[in-house]
Design an enzyme around this catalytic site. Structure first.
Site, short mmCIF file in Angstrom:
data_model
loop_
_atom_site.label_atom_id
_atom_site.label_comp_id
_atom_site.label_asym_id
_atom_site.label_seq_id
_atom_site.Cartn_x
_atom_site.Cartn_y
_atom_site.Cartn_z
CG ASP A 155 38.40 -2.35 -33.31
OD1 ASP A 155 38.84 -3.33 -32.67
OD2 ASP A 155 38.57 -2.22 -34.54
CG ASP A 208 41.92 7.59 -19.77
OD1 ASP A 208 41.46 7.82 -18.64
OD2 ASP A 208 41.92 8.42 -20.69
CG ASP A 240 35.98 8.11 -18.62
OD1 ASP A 240 36.51 7.71 -17.56
OD2 ASP A 240 36.00 9.31 -18.96
CE LYS A 267 42.94 -1.80 -34.32
NZ LYS A 267 41.57 -2.12 -34.77
CE1 TYR A 318 46.95 7.32 -20.47
CE2 TYR A 318 47.06 8.84 -18.63
CZ TYR A 318 46.33 8.20 -19.61
OH TYR A 318 44.99 8.45 -19.73
C1 IPM Z 1 41.77 8.97 -15.01
C2 IPM Z 1 41.94 10.37 -15.51
C3 IPM Z 1 43.42 10.66 -15.63
C4 IPM Z 1 44.02 9.65 -16.60
C5 IPM Z 1 43.75 12.08 -16.07
C6 IPM Z 1 43.11 13.11 -15.17
C7 IPM Z 1 45.22 12.31 -16.16
O1 IPM Z 1 41.27 10.54 -16.71
O2 IPM Z 1 42.15 8.70 -13.86
O3 IPM Z 1 41.28 8.14 -15.76
O4 IPM Z 1 43.98 9.87 -17.82
O5 IPM Z 1 44.50 8.62 -16.13
MN MN Z 2 40.22 8.79 -17.41
#
Ligand code: IPM
Ligand code: MN
Length: 361
Positions: A226, A250, A254, A193, A141
């Site tokens: 993984d 990230d 999710d 990793k 990032y």
């Molecule tokens: C998150 C989002 C952000 C990230 C994006 C929107 C830049 O996906 O907060 O996880 O990748 O950090």
């Molecule tokens: Mn995200």
């Protein structure tokens, strides 16, 4: 409002899409819980996001950034607009706040609340309850790199993965400390990793082992990314606190959001333990549902609870979480958009009720 002398200045950034709708419910809960707990809040609203950018070309003006540095916390709805090219608002608003305010920790609890359906067959709330600590200012990032000979057959694209000893170490230390204080079994798993990223993740592993000596009570554990995603699905009960880099964090958060019931409930904090922190639902702006009063505000309300705990109003933070649990256990049919059995506003009202009625158990 109370006459207690605890007073907090909160910057509110409702943002795009359904952001304003979920923030409105969060603020409703904030008002009610501040009354109960006896503290005061001063809210300062900022209209950052796609709409402002399309109108004025501004993303995060310098003066706003300076003001954000002076508040006690930031409460964010969502940033992201379908008419703005991907990458602009993300980099110029969201990531810029994270970086400029040095919010080096992204804290994401993965908790299955009672009554919430998880896609993981037969898993219970006791088995899905861990926290991910994602490094939040470095890695892929960082934005370093470049494209050469663009559009030609010889094109080269490079994206730098930056890992500083200082950045990695402070993140790992925070994670150990959390595992020590709040961990269920005081276990910290490093997710990396090391078998392929033999420079960057060698640094992570050494820092992990060295900092670990400061926390003899915490059991260190290691998993390749993984394998870790496999275990998150198969045996989530194995995890207590996980620490990882920005990109892996990230992705796995999710996945974490899905196993805890979806984006409707997943919240996160961008923390600068020595500075200003920002709290947000992690689901994004969901533009197609804007203005329909159907989006689930529980993630934003959970983010509010995290913000209160961070402000050392732990009593209020826990009260909010218990209220949300009461709502998931007894009142909403599902967390999915349009399937809650209630509108966005009604779910906010239910949480407010839960602040008093839903506190036992
Ligand atoms: C998150 C989002 C952000 C990230 C994006 C929107 C830049 O996906 O907060 O996880 O990748 O950090
Ligand atoms: Mn995200």
């Amino acid at each position: 409002m109370s006459d207690g002398n605890r007073r907090y200045k909160i910057a509110v950034v409702p943002g795009d899409g359904t952001g304003p709708e979920v923030v409105r419910e969060g603020l409703k809960v904030l008002e009610a819980v501040s009354e109960i707990a006896g503290f005061d809040v001063d809210l300062v609203h900022y209209d950052l996001g796609g709409a402002r950018y399309l109108k004025t070309g501004e993303t995060l003006p310098g003066s706003v950034l300076e003001e954000l540095k002076t508040v006690d916390a930031i409460y964010l709805g969502a940033i992201g607009h379908p008419e703005v090219k991907p990458g602009i608002l993300e980099r110029e608003v969201l990531l810029k706040i994270r970086f400029e305010l040095d919010q080096y920790i992204n804290l994401r609890p993965v908790k299955l609340f009672p009554g919430v359906a998880t896609p993981l067959k037969d898993k219970t709330p006791e088995q899905i309850d861990f926290t991910v600590i994602r490094e939040n200012t470095e890695g892929l990032y960082g934005g370093g790199g470049g494209i050469f000979k663009k559009g030609t057959p010889d094109e080269v694209a490079m994206q730098m993965d930056v890992n500083t000893r200082k950045g990695v170490e402070r993140c790992i230390r925070f994670a150990y400390d959390l595992a020590n204080r709040r961990g269920r079994e005081k276990k910290l798993t490093l997710c990396a990793k090391t078998n392929v990223l033999t420079y960057a993740h060698d640094l992570w592993l050494r820092a992990f082992e060295e900092v670990g000596r400061e926390f003899p009570e915490v059991k260190p554990d290691y998993s390749h990314i993984d394998a870790l995603v496999m275990w998150m699905v198969k045996s989530p009960e194995f995890f207590d606190v996980i620490v990882t880099n920005n990109m892996f964090g990230d992705i796995i958060t999710d996945l974490g959001a899905m196993i805890q019931g979806g984006m409707g409930i997943a919240a996160g904090g961008n923390l600068n333990p020595e500075g200003v922190s920002m709290f947000e639902p992690i689901g994004g702006s969901a533009p197609k549902y804007t203005g329909q009063n159907v989006i689930n505000p529980l993630a934003a309300i959970c983010a509010l609870g995290m913000m209160l705990s961070h402000l050392k109003e732990e009593g209020a933070g826990e009260r909010v979480e218990r209220a949300v649990r009461w709502v998931t256990a007894h009142h909403v049919k599902s967390l999915a958009v349009g399937k809650m059995g209630h509108s966005t506003c009604e779910v906010g009202d239910l949480v407010v009720r839960g602040l008093t009625e839903g506190q036992e158990g």
